[in-house]
Design a protein around this motif. Structure first.
Motif, PDB file in Angstrom:
ATOM      1  N   LEU A   1      74.421  -1.224  57.874  1.00  0.00           N
ATOM      2  CA  LEU A   1      74.893   0.132  57.576  1.00  0.00           C
ATOM      3  C   LEU A   1      75.117   0.938  58.853  1.00  0.00           C
ATOM      4  CD1 LEU A   1      72.620   0.968  54.495  1.00  0.00           C
ATOM      5  CD2 LEU A   1      75.049   0.348  54.482  1.00  0.00           C
TER       6      LEU A   1
ATOM      7  N   VAL B   1      75.082  -6.396  55.928  1.00  0.00           N
ATOM      8  CA  VAL B   1      74.917  -5.951  54.542  1.00  0.00           C
ATOM      9  C   VAL B   1      74.835  -7.151  53.603  1.00  0.00           C
ATOM     10  CG1 VAL B   1      76.032  -4.723  52.644  1.00  0.00           C
ATOM     11  CG2 VAL B   1      76.034  -3.722  54.930  1.00  0.00           C
TER      12      VAL B   1
ATOM     13  N   THR C   1      78.249  -0.209  60.319  1.00  0.00           N
ATOM     14  CA  THR C   1      79.370   0.340  59.549  1.00  0.00           C
ATOM     15  C   THR C   1      79.736   1.729  60.055  1.00  0.00           C
ATOM     16  OG1 THR C   1      78.723  -0.911  57.575  1.00  0.00           O
ATOM     17  CG2 THR C   1      80.165   0.987  57.247  1.00  0.00           C
TER      18      THR C   1
END
Length: 472
Positions: free
Chosen positions: A230, A205, A233
């Motif tokens: 992402l 990110v 994540t």
């Protein structure tokens, strides 16, 4: 409170915070010496932030396992070695690698320094101590550009990095003499899968947003890397819910004070990260200042930030976290919005006056929001809380620069011309509206939240006793 402890930590953190921005004005000179273009050299800025993103999550575990004081001193040493290697680098790969090493040291300094403070400070003294640690985070980025411009202009860009050596050596010496020994804590084995996923998530990110906002590579690379971050994540969240001892504990968000601090702080930090990017550009492109002049103007905000150190404890004790943070966030948004009305005809004293007050408001907000995060956290979770908070801070600051750059890019695309003063006015208006959203999570706090740290409830109780005595 032993005041020398937060002072030592503050000096070390100031060195790290300033260094993250100090090379911005020196990029052309460094690029010329290394035989590359300034845009290509922005990879050095990005590599530093990527190192922070990768190694911050593991900092809390290392401090618990090996002792916070020991890790803090090692972090300074790694940072100093990276600085020296930057100064002697003769090629782009060597310089980027040296900046990455610097970032590894910086990744440990910030959260571990905060952890040392939390482990050696009474909760009743935490607001005052945290005010000292908030100053480097606000003053460092403001100091970096003018200091970098001055050193590059009148000396050599190499001294930007070499000056860290004596400062770091003194820091290690003072830390050895005066920092209390924080004993290691029995910890489970490191969560290797969590380390890989959290590193991919945060660095993906941060790197992606950095490339998008400071294009040293094709923008498609930035978008692709952000998407990878992402996805990582999401995979980390799934992993952390199943792991008994995840590297970054998501259970921290079950604490209302920590959750509000993380959400409100991230929103406000995005806006704060955008302002140092927008203001120097507006002063240079819209007002015709050179980099050094614009740096001197924006530095006034540092004075506003420093003044909060002398009144933070009393203000939070008198009004409590909820009220002070609401006022500080609202006033901070208002001062950001004021930038949208500045023109070349605006007296520079007026501009500096608003920047001074803005620094004051932001320092109050971050002193409170950073302290709030630890106000009701169990002592056994402090190391994980420092790591989580630091990761969120890095991501939100990177997002702030990306948001500001995206607004300016969109404005130029829509108008079909080069940047103008009106584009900056639009950007400041959007950023101000965004920072105002930080108030919403704060409104969920009760008046008693964090009272044991702020002293607010204690002050109220003493007033009630005094009133009863008077009546009798």
């Amino acid at each position: 409170m032993n005041r020398i402890v937060p002072l030592i930590l503050a000096v070390a953190l100031f060195m790290e915070q300033m260094d993250s921005t100090v090379i911005a004005t020196a990029l052309p000179a460094i690029a010329a010496d290394l035989g590359v273009g300034p845009i290509t050299l922005k990879l050095a800025l990005t590599s530093y932030m990527v190192a922070l993103a990768i190694f911050i999550p593991v900092s809390g575990w290392m401090a618990d396992r090996h002792g916070a004081k020991k890790i803090f001193r090692i972090a300074i040493l790694v940072f100093v070695i990276g600085s020296i290697l930057c100064a002697v680098a003769s090629s782009l790969p060597a310089f980027v690698a040296a900046r990455f090493l610097q970032g590894m040291g910086g990744a440990m300094m910030t959260p571990v320094g905060r952890l040392v403070l939390l482990r050696t400070t009474k909760r009743s003294e935490l607001v005052s101590a945290m005010a000292l640690l908030t100053i480097p985070a606000l003053v460092g980025p403001l100091t970096g550009p003018p200091v970098g411009g001055f050193i590059t202009t009148y000396f050599s860009w190499h001294w930007i990095f070499l000056i860290n050596a004596p400062i770091g050596i003194v820091g290690i010496w003072l830390a050895t003499l005066y920092l209390p020994a924080v004993a290691p804590i029995e910890t489970p084995p490191i969560d290797l899968k969590g380390f890989v996923l959290s590193g991919l998530a945060a660095s993906g990110v941060v790197f992606g947003l950095s490339v998008i906002s400071l294009p040293a590579l094709p923008i498609e690379v930035g978008i692709g890397t952000t998407v990878i971050g992402l996805i990582a994540t999401a995979l980390y969240v799934r992993h952390a819910r199943r792991h008994d001892a995840p590297l970054l504990a998501l259970g921290l968000f079950g604490d209302v004070a920590f959750r509000v601090s993380a959400l409100s702080g991230s929103i406000f930090r995005i806006a704060t990260g955008a302002v140092p990017f927008l203001m120097p550009l507006m002063l240079q492109l819209g007002f015709g200042m050179n980099p050094f002049e614009s740096g001197l103007v924006t530095f006034i905000g540092a004075l506003g930030a420093i003044t909060t150190k002398f009144m933070a404890k009393r203000v939070f004790a008198a009004a409590g976290f909820r009220k002070v943070l609401t006022v500080a966030a609202t006033a901070g948004a208002a001062t950001t919005a004021a930038n949208a009305f500045f023109t070349a005809a605006t007296p520079i004293v007026v501009v500096m006056g608003f920047l001074l007050f803005a620094g004051f408001c932001r320092s109050f907000f971050f002193t409170g929001i950073n302290t709030l995060a630890y106000s009701e956290i169990d002592d056994r979770q402090v190391s994980q809380a420092t790591s989580m908070s630091s990761v969120l801070q890095q991501i939100s600051l990177a997002l702030g620069v990306a948001v500001a750059a995206a607004i300016l890019e969109a404005a130029t695309a829509i108008h079909g011309r080069a940047l103008s003063l009106s584009d900056f006015h639009i950007a400041f208006g959007v950023v101000a509206a965004l920072s105002l959203l930080a108030v919403l999570p704060i409104l969920r706090l009760t008046r008693e939240t964090g009272a044991a740290v702020s002293g607010h409830r204690l002050a109220s109780a003493e007033d009630e006793v005094a009133t009863e005595v008077t009546v009798k």
